[in-house]
Design a protein around this motif. Sequence first.
Motif, PDB file in Angstrom:
ATOM      1  N   TRP A  34      28.366 149.133 108.163  1.00 18.42           N
ATOM      2  CA  TRP A  34      29.658 149.547 107.826  1.00 18.42           C
ATOM      3  C   TRP A  34      29.808 148.881 106.462  1.00 18.42           C
ATOM      4  CZ3 TRP A  34      31.110 144.509 110.212  1.00 18.42           C
ATOM      5  CH2 TRP A  34      31.646 143.741 109.246  1.00 18.42           C
ATOM      6  N   ALA A  35      28.678 148.082 105.272  1.00 22.02           N
ATOM      7  CA  ALA A  35      28.778 147.842 103.963  1.00 22.02           C
ATOM      8  C   ALA A  35      28.716 149.612 103.000  1.00 22.02           C
ATOM      9  CB  ALA A  35      28.424 146.955 103.944  1.00 22.02           C
ATOM     10  N   LEU A  37      29.877 152.229 104.196  1.00 19.16           N
ATOM     11  CA  LEU A  37      31.223 153.360 105.083  1.00 19.16           C
ATOM     12  C   LEU A  37      31.858 152.884 103.374  1.00 19.16           C
ATOM     13  CD1 LEU A  37      30.486 153.135 108.455  1.00 19.16           C
ATOM     14  CD2 LEU A  37      30.055 155.278 107.225  1.00 19.16           C
ATOM     15  N   ARG A  39      35.080 151.992 102.620  1.00 22.81           N
ATOM     16  CA  ARG A  39      37.227 151.040 102.916  1.00 22.81           C
ATOM     17  C   ARG A  39      38.423 152.341 103.865  1.00 22.81           C
ATOM     18  NH1 ARG A  39      36.762 145.484 102.004  1.00 22.81           N
ATOM     19  NH2 ARG A  39      35.322 145.426  99.786  1.00 22.81           N
ATOM     20  N   THR A  41      38.355 153.494 106.683  1.00 14.06           N
ATOM     21  CA  THR A  41      37.686 154.361 107.182  1.00 14.06           C
ATOM     22  C   THR A  41      37.439 154.105 108.675  1.00 14.06           C
ATOM     23  OG1 THR A  41      35.382 154.630 106.987  1.00 14.06           O
ATOM     24  CG2 THR A  41      36.311 155.874 105.743  1.00 14.06           C
ATOM     25  N   THR A  43      35.541 154.789 110.912  1.00  6.86           N
ATOM     26  CA  THR A  43      34.439 154.389 111.548  1.00  6.86           C
ATOM     27  C   THR A  43      33.836 153.202 111.319  1.00  6.86           C
ATOM     28  OG1 THR A  43      33.070 156.609 111.522  1.00  6.86           O
ATOM     29  CG2 THR A  43      31.719 155.236 111.702  1.00  6.86           C
ATOM     30  N   ARG A  44      34.559 153.400 109.705  1.00  5.08           N
ATOM     31  CA  ARG A  44      34.256 151.417 109.730  1.00  5.08           C
ATOM     32  C   ARG A  44      34.884 150.630 110.383  1.00  5.08           C
ATOM     33  NH1 ARG A  44      33.180 149.135 103.439  1.00  5.08           N
ATOM     34  NH2 ARG A  44      33.895 146.739 103.886  1.00  5.08           N
ATOM     35  N   LYS A  45      36.322 150.756 109.904  1.00  4.93           N
ATOM     36  CA  LYS A  45      37.292 150.129 111.366  1.00  4.93           C
ATOM     37  C   LYS A  45      36.849 149.941 112.630  1.00  4.93           C
ATOM     38  CE  LYS A  45      41.254 150.702 108.252  1.00  4.93           C
ATOM     39  NZ  LYS A  45      42.969 151.128 108.228  1.00  4.93           N
ATOM     40  N   LEU A  47      33.030 150.031 113.517  1.00  7.55           N
ATOM     41  CA  LEU A  47      32.254 148.927 113.373  1.00  7.55           C
ATOM     42  C   LEU A  47      32.590 147.328 113.105  1.00  7.55           C
ATOM     43  CD1 LEU A  47      30.234 150.883 111.773  1.00  7.55           C
ATOM     44  CD2 LEU A  47      30.428 150.325 113.907  1.00  7.55           C
ATOM     45  N   GLN A  48      33.837 146.889 112.602  1.00  2.73           N
ATOM     46  CA  GLN A  48      34.072 145.994 112.314  1.00  2.73           C
ATOM     47  C   GLN A  48      34.808 145.318 113.352  1.00  2.73           C
ATOM     48  OE1 GLN A  48      36.831 146.692 109.302  1.00  2.73           O
ATOM     49  NE2 GLN A  48      35.227 146.483 107.138  1.00  2.73           N
ATOM     50  N   HIS A  51      32.199 144.222 116.289  1.00  3.87           N
ATOM     51  CA  HIS A  51      31.012 142.716 115.313  1.00  3.87           C
ATOM     52  C   HIS A  51      32.568 141.910 116.083  1.00  3.87           C
ATOM     53  CE1 HIS A  51      29.043 141.182 112.572  1.00  3.87           C
ATOM     54  NE2 HIS A  51      30.274 139.968 111.749  1.00  3.87           N
TER      55      HIS A  51
END
Length: 180
Positions: A34-35, A37, A39, A41, A43-45, A47-48, A51
């Motif tokens: 996610w690093a 991607l 902020r 987005t 997909t990033r949200k 993955l977070q 996590h």
Amino acid sequence: MDTANSAHYDRCTIVLHWLTAILVVGLFALAEIWAFLPRGTPTRKLLQSLHVSFGLAFAAVLLVRIVWRLSAGRRLPRASGGLPGLASVGAHFLLYALMAAQVVLGFLFRWAQGEPFSFFGLFDVPTLIPLSRDVRHFYGDLHNTVAWCIIVLAGLHACAALWHHYMMRDGVLRRMTSGG
């Protein structure tokens, strides 16, 4: 303990070990991916969120693993003494300490962000310690540093297991790959 079973860890210890390894590598991979991607987005949200949920699962597995180890599990004789034995015990203790610290730091970081977090959308984790948002970068940086320490130490642990298996041929790796 009979000699037939003394060459292997019990099934519960083996399952907890490999579940821990999978979660550690998976959690690390999610954070590293996610690093890259942008902020905000989706997909990033996602993955977070994964996590956080897998981090909560990791916390539960680690707690069970510690209780199991202190009570009933992992009853093998020490294979080596001296410096190698001391290094093994020290590395295992450090891995447990780092993993426990990582769980605490994960909670502190999330609470400092001031955002609710949930376990796969099934339930929310309440904020037990309200923290100032000013400390979120401190906890986040520390969480990241400890993650790298765990990955490096776990990598060394894996290399030592492979060394034992392929170079020393002493059966150490087989103890953790099949239950007695």
